[in-house]
Design a protein around this motif. Structure first.
Motif, short mmCIF file in Angstrom:
data_model
loop_
_atom_site.label_atom_id
_atom_site.label_comp_id
_atom_site.label_asym_id
_atom_site.label_seq_id
_atom_site.Cartn_x
_atom_site.Cartn_y
_atom_site.Cartn_z
N MET A 1 23.36 25.55 54.46
CA MET A 1 24.33 26.61 54.26
C MET A 1 24.12 27.69 55.31
N HIS A 2 25.02 28.62 55.36
CA HIS A 2 24.94 29.72 56.30
C HIS A 2 23.91 30.73 55.81
N GLY A 3 23.52 31.64 56.69
CA GLY A 3 22.64 32.72 56.28
C GLY A 3 21.24 32.58 56.81
N PRO A 4 20.41 33.58 56.53
CA PRO A 4 19.04 33.57 57.04
C PRO A 4 18.22 32.43 56.43
N ALA A 5 17.25 31.97 57.21
CA ALA A 5 16.43 30.83 56.78
C ALA A 5 15.59 31.16 55.55
N SER A 6 15.06 32.37 55.45
CA SER A 6 14.19 32.68 54.31
C SER A 6 14.95 32.62 52.99
N SER A 7 16.16 33.16 52.96
CA SER A 7 16.94 33.09 51.71
C SER A 7 17.39 31.66 51.46
N GLY A 8 17.63 30.91 52.52
CA GLY A 8 17.99 29.50 52.35
C GLY A 8 16.87 28.72 51.70
N TRP A 9 15.64 28.96 52.13
CA TRP A 9 14.49 28.24 51.55
C TRP A 9 14.26 28.66 50.11
N LEU A 10 14.49 29.93 49.79
CA LEU A 10 14.38 30.36 48.39
C LEU A 10 15.42 29.66 47.52
N LEU A 11 16.61 29.51 48.05
CA LEU A 11 17.67 28.82 47.33
C LEU A 11 17.33 27.33 47.15
N VAL A 12 16.76 26.73 48.20
CA VAL A 12 16.32 25.33 48.10
C VAL A 12 15.28 25.20 46.99
N ALA A 13 14.29 26.10 46.98
CA ALA A 13 13.23 26.04 45.98
C ALA A 13 13.79 26.23 44.57
N LEU A 14 14.66 27.21 44.38
CA LEU A 14 15.25 27.46 43.07
C LEU A 14 16.02 26.24 42.57
N CYS A 15 16.84 25.67 43.43
CA CYS A 15 17.66 24.52 43.02
C CYS A 15 16.80 23.28 42.78
N ALA A 16 15.78 23.07 43.61
CA ALA A 16 14.92 21.89 43.43
C ALA A 16 14.11 22.00 42.15
N VAL A 17 13.56 23.17 41.86
CA VAL A 17 12.80 23.35 40.62
C VAL A 17 13.72 23.20 39.41
N THR A 18 14.92 23.73 39.51
CA THR A 18 15.89 23.59 38.42
C THR A 18 16.25 22.12 38.22
N GLY A 19 16.48 21.41 39.30
CA GLY A 19 16.78 19.98 39.20
C GLY A 19 15.63 19.21 38.58
N ALA A 20 14.40 19.56 38.96
CA ALA A 20 13.22 18.88 38.40
C ALA A 20 13.10 19.16 36.90
N TYR A 21 13.36 20.40 36.49
CA TYR A 21 13.30 20.70 35.07
C TYR A 21 14.39 19.93 34.31
N CYS A 22 15.56 19.83 34.92
CA CYS A 22 16.64 19.08 34.27
C CYS A 22 16.26 17.60 34.12
N LEU A 23 15.53 17.06 35.08
CA LEU A 23 15.03 15.69 34.92
C LEU A 23 14.09 15.60 33.72
N ALA A 24 13.24 16.61 33.55
CA ALA A 24 12.33 16.62 32.39
C ALA A 24 13.12 16.72 31.09
#
Length: 182
Positions: A1-24
């Motif tokens: 996505m567009h935007g600064p890399a640091s906020s992009g990585w935070l968004l990646v982490a948030l979505c990945a952790v959320t996806g992992a919890y949904c798998l659980a």
């Protein structure tokens, strides 16, 4: 996505952790919980993949049509599931938003990812209003559940309604962030 890399990585982490919890959550004893958790896991991991900063990795041109096809199929499934409950309509809107973002990203050249403004303003605005309202409503619904959560019996991780709502709230916030960058 567009935007600064640091906020992009935070968004990646948030979505990945959320996806992992949904798998659980898919280990729940309730069929409806498992089905919803599976769709939410797909959404979380798809959003994580989309949010990887383009400065680090630019997806190949074929990736965006694949995203659109996967989330288009997810939308059809959500539409089919909406026969049993209106809460599946939110999954339909989420899948539609993912298809929309995929189409926008496929249509924008790789070097213009920082330019912004490549989506249809009216559609982007409507999706932003929907997801901002969803975030506010989910946040309000989360407060009473958290207050009475200690009163219930022991349950597995997949059967905790306050965690499921927090998961949905996280994905709603991430969707708002991703739509803002279009």
């Amino acid at each position: 996505m567009h935007g600064p890399a640091s906020s992009g990585w935070l968004l990646v982490a948030l979505c990945a952790v959320t996806g992992a919890y949904c798998l659980a959550r898919m280990r729940s004893g309730t069929e409806e919980q498992r089905g919803a958790a599976g769709g939410e896991a797909l959404m979380g991991f798809g959003m994580a993949a989309m949010a990887v900063p383009t400065a680090v990795f630019t997806p190949p041109s074929w990736a965006w049509p694949v995203y659109a096809a996967v989330f288009g199929a997810t939308g059809v499934h959500a539409l089919w599931a909406a026969r049993s409950g209106a809460h599946h309509l939110h999954h339909l809107v989420g899948a539609g938003a993912m298809v929309y973002m995929s189409v926008v990203m496929a249509g924008s050249p790789a070097h213009a990812h920082g330019a912004g403004g490549s989506g249809v303003p009216l559609l982007t605005g409507a999706l932003l209003l929907y997801f901002a309202g969803y975030v506010l409503l989910t946040g309000v619904r989360l407060v009473p559940v958290a207050a009475v959560a200690g009163g219930g019996g022991p349950g597995g991780w997949g059967d905790r309604p306050e965690l499921a709502r927090a998961c949905r709230l996280s994905m709603g916030i991430a969707m708002v962030a991703m739509l803002l960058t279009l």
